[in-house]
Enzyme design. Structure first.
Site, PDB file in Angstrom:
ATOM      1  N   ASN A   9      -0.270   0.925   5.877  1.00  0.00           N
ATOM      2  CA  ASN A   9       0.473   0.120   5.047  1.00  0.00           C
ATOM      3  C   ASN A   9       0.844  -1.003   6.075  1.00  0.00           C
ATOM      4  O   ASN A   9       1.653  -0.649   7.273  1.00  0.00           O
ATOM      5  CB  ASN A   9       1.330   0.800   4.507  1.00  0.00           C
ATOM      6  CG  ASN A   9       2.367  -0.230   3.792  1.00  0.00           C
ATOM      7  OD1 ASN A   9       1.875  -1.315   3.529  1.00  0.00           O
ATOM      8  ND2 ASN A   9       3.515   0.253   3.390  1.00  0.00           N
ATOM      9  N   GLY A  10       0.912  -2.149   5.982  1.00  0.00           N
ATOM     10  CA  GLY A  10       1.225  -2.954   6.916  1.00  0.00           C
ATOM     11  C   GLY A  10       0.322  -4.136   7.273  1.00  0.00           C
ATOM     12  O   GLY A  10      -0.659  -4.178   6.599  1.00  0.00           O
ATOM     13  N   LYS A  66       9.564 -13.483 -15.238  1.00  0.00           N
ATOM     14  CA  LYS A  66       9.260 -12.204 -16.047  1.00  0.00           C
ATOM     15  C   LYS A  66       7.986 -12.557 -16.810  1.00  0.00           C
ATOM     16  O   LYS A  66       7.004 -11.865 -16.913  1.00  0.00           O
ATOM     17  CB  LYS A  66      10.400 -11.620 -16.968  1.00  0.00           C
ATOM     18  CG  LYS A  66      11.396 -11.019 -16.337  1.00  0.00           C
ATOM     19  CD  LYS A  66      11.085  -9.522 -15.890  1.00  0.00           C
ATOM     20  CE  LYS A  66      10.626  -9.392 -14.574  1.00  0.00           C
ATOM     21  NZ  LYS A  66      11.730  -9.412 -13.384  1.00  0.00           N
ATOM     22  N   CYS A  98       0.813  -1.169   0.140  1.00  0.00           N
ATOM     23  CA  CYS A  98      -0.033  -0.040  -0.073  1.00  0.00           C
ATOM     24  C   CYS A  98       0.790   1.292   0.048  1.00  0.00           C
ATOM     25  O   CYS A  98       2.189   1.210   0.527  1.00  0.00           O
ATOM     26  CB  CYS A  98      -0.832   0.127   1.165  1.00  0.00           C
ATOM     27  SG  CYS A  98      -1.735  -1.370   1.420  1.00  0.00           S
ATOM     28  N   ARG A 120       2.393   0.772  -6.079  1.00  0.00           N
ATOM     29  CA  ARG A 120       2.968  -0.067  -5.179  1.00  0.00           C
ATOM     30  C   ARG A 120       1.517  -0.918  -4.683  1.00  0.00           C
ATOM     31  O   ARG A 120       1.555  -1.841  -3.738  1.00  0.00           O
ATOM     32  CB  ARG A 120       2.748   0.836  -3.747  1.00  0.00           C
ATOM     33  CG  ARG A 120       4.459   1.777  -3.834  1.00  0.00           C
ATOM     34  CD  ARG A 120       4.531   2.542  -2.632  1.00  0.00           C
ATOM     35  NE  ARG A 120       4.562   1.760  -1.428  1.00  0.00           N
ATOM     36  CZ  ARG A 120       5.481   1.910  -0.450  1.00  0.00           C
ATOM     37  NH1 ARG A 120       6.692   2.444  -1.029  1.00  0.00           N
ATOM     38  NH2 ARG A 120       5.539   1.159   0.742  1.00  0.00           N
ATOM     39  N   HIS A 156      14.678 -35.246 -15.159  1.00  0.00           N
ATOM     40  CA  HIS A 156      14.584 -36.133 -13.660  1.00  0.00           C
ATOM     41  C   HIS A 156      13.187 -36.028 -13.408  1.00  0.00           C
ATOM     42  O   HIS A 156      12.689 -36.042 -12.303  1.00  0.00           O
ATOM     43  CB  HIS A 156      15.501 -35.688 -12.800  1.00  0.00           C
ATOM     44  CG  HIS A 156      16.935 -35.830 -13.003  1.00  0.00           C
ATOM     45  ND1 HIS A 156      17.472 -37.285 -13.093  1.00  0.00           N
ATOM     46  CD2 HIS A 156      18.117 -35.124 -13.758  1.00  0.00           C
ATOM     47  CE1 HIS A 156      18.716 -37.327 -13.348  1.00  0.00           C
ATOM     48  NE2 HIS A 156      19.073 -36.001 -13.633  1.00  0.00           N
ATOM     49  N   GLU A 165       4.863 -13.330 -14.597  1.00  0.00           N
ATOM     50  CA  GLU A 165       4.165 -12.112 -13.710  1.00  0.00           C
ATOM     51  C   GLU A 165       3.557 -11.169 -14.686  1.00  0.00           C
ATOM     52  O   GLU A 165       2.740 -10.628 -14.198  1.00  0.00           O
ATOM     53  CB  GLU A 165       4.937 -11.397 -12.717  1.00  0.00           C
ATOM     54  CG  GLU A 165       6.411 -10.955 -13.377  1.00  0.00           C
ATOM     55  CD  GLU A 165       7.208 -10.258 -12.565  1.00  0.00           C
ATOM     56  OE1 GLU A 165       6.818  -9.808 -11.357  1.00  0.00           O
ATOM     57  OE2 GLU A 165       8.429 -10.211 -12.705  1.00  0.00           O
ATOM     58  N   TRP A 184      -2.975  -2.473  -1.591  1.00  0.00           N
ATOM     59  CA  TRP A 184      -2.895  -3.777  -1.987  1.00  0.00           C
ATOM     60  C   TRP A 184      -3.228  -4.721  -0.960  1.00  0.00           C
ATOM     61  O   TRP A 184      -2.701  -4.836  -0.006  1.00  0.00           O
ATOM     62  CB  TRP A 184      -1.232  -4.130  -2.115  1.00  0.00           C
ATOM     63  CG  TRP A 184      -0.850  -5.362  -2.816  1.00  0.00           C
ATOM     64  CD1 TRP A 184      -0.980  -5.775  -3.856  1.00  0.00           C
ATOM     65  CD2 TRP A 184      -0.485  -6.375  -2.060  1.00  0.00           C
ATOM     66  NE1 TRP A 184      -0.671  -7.137  -4.071  1.00  0.00           N
ATOM     67  CE2 TRP A 184      -0.087  -7.726  -2.961  1.00  0.00           C
ATOM     68  CE3 TRP A 184      -0.205  -7.004  -0.696  1.00  0.00           C
ATOM     69  CZ2 TRP A 184       0.119  -8.829  -2.769  1.00  0.00           C
ATOM     70  CZ3 TRP A 184       0.194  -8.195  -0.329  1.00  0.00           C
ATOM     71  CH2 TRP A 184       0.316  -9.357  -1.389  1.00  0.00           C
ATOM     72  N   GLU A 244      14.591 -16.326 -13.974  1.00  0.00           N
ATOM     73  CA  GLU A 244      14.257 -15.157 -14.159  1.00  0.00           C
ATOM     74  C   GLU A 244      13.446 -14.887 -15.403  1.00  0.00           C
ATOM     75  O   GLU A 244      12.286 -14.046 -15.371  1.00  0.00           O
ATOM     76  CB  GLU A 244      15.598 -13.941 -14.150  1.00  0.00           C
ATOM     77  CG  GLU A 244      15.105 -12.551 -14.520  1.00  0.00           C
ATOM     78  CD  GLU A 244      14.199 -11.849 -13.472  1.00  0.00           C
ATOM     79  OE1 GLU A 244      13.798 -12.206 -12.503  1.00  0.00           O
ATOM     80  OE2 GLU A 244      13.921 -10.786 -13.894  1.00  0.00           O
ATOM     81  N   LYS A 267       4.867  -3.595  -5.885  1.00  0.00           N
ATOM     82  CA  LYS A 267       6.206  -3.219  -5.894  1.00  0.00           C
ATOM     83  C   LYS A 267       6.480  -3.019  -4.281  1.00  0.00           C
ATOM     84  O   LYS A 267       5.588  -2.761  -3.689  1.00  0.00           O
ATOM     85  CB  LYS A 267       6.432  -1.940  -6.555  1.00  0.00           C
ATOM     86  CG  LYS A 267       7.659  -1.704  -6.950  1.00  0.00           C
ATOM     87  CD  LYS A 267       8.255  -2.096  -8.147  1.00  0.00           C
ATOM     88  CE  LYS A 267       9.851  -1.926  -8.537  1.00  0.00           C
ATOM     89  NZ  LYS A 267      10.305  -3.027  -9.620  1.00  0.00           N
TER      90      LYS A 267
HETATM   91  C1  F6R Z   1       9.681  -9.539 -10.066  1.00  0.00           C
HETATM   92  C2  F6R Z   1      10.117  -8.669  -8.843  1.00  0.00           C
HETATM   93  C3  F6R Z   1      10.108  -9.168  -7.506  1.00  0.00           C
HETATM   94  C4  F6R Z   1      11.295  -8.481  -6.641  1.00  0.00           C
HETATM   95  C5  F6R Z   1      11.019  -8.841  -5.209  1.00  0.00           C
HETATM   96  C6  F6R Z   1      12.123  -8.355  -4.226  1.00  0.00           C
HETATM   97  O1  F6R Z   1      10.044  -8.734 -11.261  1.00  0.00           O
HETATM   98  O2  F6R Z   1      10.288  -7.480  -8.975  1.00  0.00           O
HETATM   99  O3  F6R Z   1      10.400 -10.711  -7.545  1.00  0.00           O
HETATM  100  O4  F6R Z   1      12.452  -8.781  -7.299  1.00  0.00           O
HETATM  101  O5  F6R Z   1       9.612  -8.676  -4.842  1.00  0.00           O
HETATM  102  O6  F6R Z   1      11.920  -7.013  -4.136  1.00  0.00           O
HETATM  103  P1  F6R Z   1      13.174  -6.119  -3.746  1.00  0.00           P
HETATM  104  O7  F6R Z   1      14.193  -6.175  -4.769  1.00  0.00           O
HETATM  105  O8  F6R Z   1      12.465  -4.738  -3.482  1.00  0.00           O
HETATM  106  O9  F6R Z   1      13.498  -6.705  -2.317  1.00  0.00           O
END
Ligand code: F6R
Length: 605
Positions: A98-99, A481, A2, A27, A500, A484, A74, A477, A600
């Protein structure tokens, strides 16, 4: 997670609160809302969905005032709908949070005897606690501070009180919150981005701090209610950094920024004149026996690549862990270890907890972060910046390649300190790093070709990504990508591990993306490629010129990335992963910058 913004001043605040929410929308974007006080009277507007839904609601019925709090949500407790949207109001108190309030069930049960709850959220208890205390005759400041004592869990919160339009109350425990200083106005925000248009003079609250804000003053108290002084940080960058420019999405802009952002990271860690690693004095590898790197998601894949590098070039043992597991596993820590938290935001709750665990155990800690004003940067013994600039797209791109770049430079310094790299080898690897921005620029020129390839990929419901060595985490990765932002199911696998079990999933036409630049493992990866090709997989081979000359015949589609040193190849390969996922998502019409269910900066565990 949030986002929070608050303004207390003399002119009307709604438009600026909504503007701040737009900057914070990355966020969380399940719902949003604002509460304002005009002539001491509390008014609220809330809406489910994105900020534009709140704007539409405000266009129907405008609310305004000279003091207000706003929130983009969020969801954690309670589905995303208008009722559960913040601010929550009980009687005279309105709060944004937030939390997670961990003891909310217990508090709710106690308060429910005399009060009616309207939402499913944990946050609502805060408004009830404060209102209850006001009704009991406490002053606003005592009602707020005594309510805080009853909360357990993580919170950043901002609260206003009906009839009290000269004061805002804020508090921080576990989730970041900053005060912004203006001319005749004071602000609160969950990150610098929220306040970018308003102020560049920020004061970050410390754990347990709470504060009383007026339009021209702020009073901070620590967790024991003792008045506290906190430093003022001047934030550079300004509002322009959060604009998309001519790009369709922030993610695309951030992908294209990488030659520059990697260059910025390099200038911090590589002396380009002497062609050597150049690290802060505080970070010495001479007495280190082991490195523990802890992170989440994409950042954890950067850490996994670094394990290959530290072991190969510095002969240094490395433990990698995802933070949510590390923090509860009671890990055995050795003296002479160095702990490195890798985090774009520097606020991820699990990674922060892991850092605190190691710090408490007396292990030297470093935080490799993008946000240097973050909690991790402030709490670690050594803060290491990646300097990638604000990353707004929820899917991490430029932060990932900058994390890799910084970790690569750390590897060189470790190799030198431990005498596993001689001067010539260090120069060769530093030279390879210095060439990375140029090679990334060249890789970006393949964008039209990758876009065309992604069209076919976007028509499938499942895909595999394979690699060996440091390209295993790049396969992880790539799959992350794709998952998500396009919502296509994808698995990253070590190429040698597929037989396996997961090879059972390969059928006619299953897309398999093989990451295999020419290196010492190339032939083995190509054997694994043939194993899946012979079972019907549709192979997209991502390699370099030499690899293509050898293996072109085995692939259905071929992407030839610029040839780089094997050391830096994972950084170059990442560009193809990002663009492939981006274009697949655009083909499918998903919300690339704000994919469903994601946020984020994950500040809850
Ligand atoms: C994926 C992504 C997340 C962050 C993860 C850690 O694209 O962005 O997997 O890498 O939430 O976030 P940080 O780096 O802010 O600790």
């Amino acid at each position: 997670m949030c986002g929070i913004i608050g303004i207390i001043g003399t002119s009307e605040v709604t438009e600026r609160l909504v503007d701040g929410l737009k900057r914070l929308e990355y966020r969380g974007y399940d719902s949003s809302g604002i509460a304002v006080l005009k002539g001491g009277v509390l008014n609220r507007a809330r809406a489910e969905g994105k900020i534009k839904a709140l704007e539409a609601r405000l266009a129907e019925k405008h609310v305004d005032g000279s003091i207000g709090i706003a929130h983009t949500r969020w969801a954690t407790h309670g589905v995303p709908n208008k009722t559960n949207a913040h601010p929550h109001i009980s009687g005279r108190a309105a709060v944004v949070h937030n939390g997670i309030i961990e003891n909310f069930i217990e508090l709710r049960e106690a308060l429910s005897k005399t009060r009616k709850f309207e939402t499913e959220t944990d946050t609502e208890v805060i408004a009830h606690l404060v209102d209850d205390a006001l009704n009991a005759g406490l002053s606003p400041i005592d009602a707020f501070s005594q309510s805080l004592k009853k909360l357990r869990g993580a919170y950043a919160l901002s609260l206003i009180i009906d009839g009290q339009d000269d004061t805002m109350f804020i508090a921080r425990s576990g989730s970041p919150l900053a005060i912004g200083l203006g001319e005749g106005e004071t602000y609160a925000g969950s990150d610098a981005m929220a306040l970018a248009q308003l102020s560049n003079r920020l004061i970050y609250l410390e754990e347990g701090d709470w504060a009383v804000l007026t339009k021209d003053s702020y009073h901070i108290f620590d967790e024991n209610d003792v008045p506290a002084e906190r430093p003022i940080s001047i934030i550079s960058g300004g509002p322009a950094m959060a604009e998309k420019g001519n790009y369709r999405h922030f993610m695309l802009k951030e992908i294209y920024e990488q030659p520059e952002t990697i260059g910025r990271t390099l200038s911090n860690y590589i002396d380009e004149f002497r062609v050597k690693a150049d690290l802060p004095d505080a970070l010495s590898f001479s007495h280190i026996d082991r490195i523990i790197i802890v992170a989440c998601g994409t950042a954890s894949y950067a850490a996994m690549v670094a394990k290959y590098w530290f072991e190969q070039y510095a002969g240094l043992a490395v433990d990698i862990d995802i933070a949510s597991e590390f923090r509860y596993r009671k890990p055995v820590l050795m003296k002479n270890s160095l702990f490195i938290a890798v985090s774009q935001s520097g606020e991820t709750a699990d990674t922060l907890a892991a850092l605190r665990y190691c710090k408490q155990a007396g292990i030297k800690t470093a935080a490799l972060v993008n946000v240097m004003t973050s909690t991790m940067a402030r709490e670690a013994d050594i803060a290491l910046p990646i300097n990638a600039g604000p990353e707004i797209g929820v899917a991490s791109t430029k932060a990932f390649t900058s994390q890799l770049t910084a970790l690569a430079a750390l590897t060189l310094a470790a190799g030198r300190a431990r005498k596993t790299l001689n001067a010539d080898m260090e120069t060769e690897l530093a030279q390879a790093l210095i060439q990375t921005p140029r090679l990334v620029s060249e890789a970006l020129k393949l964008d039209p070709k990758i876009e065309a390839m992604s069209d076919d990929l976007s028509k499938h419901s499942s895909a595999f990504y394979l690699g060996r060595g440091p390209h295993v985490p790049i396969a992880f990765e790539g799959a992350l990508k794709l998952k998500e932002i396009s919502y296509i199911h994808a698995e990253g696998y070590a190429a040698g591990e597929l037989k396996h079990g997961p090879i059972a999933l390969i059928e006619d036409g299953t897309p398999v993306i093989v990451i295999a630049p020419m290196d010492e493992l190339f032939e083995k990866t190509i054997s694994n490629l043939q194993e899946v090709a012979s079972r019907g997989a549709h192979i997209l081979l991502i390699t370099d010129k030499e690899g293509a000359a050898f293996a072109e015949a085995f692939a259905h589609e071929l992407l030839i990335l610029p040839t780089s040193h094997a050391f830096t190849a994972p950084i170059i390969m990442s560009i193809a992963m990002q663009l492939l996922a981006y274009h697949a998502a655009v083909h499918l019409g998903t919300d690339v910058d704000q994919p469903r269910n994601l946020a984020k900066s994950v500040t809850v565990e």
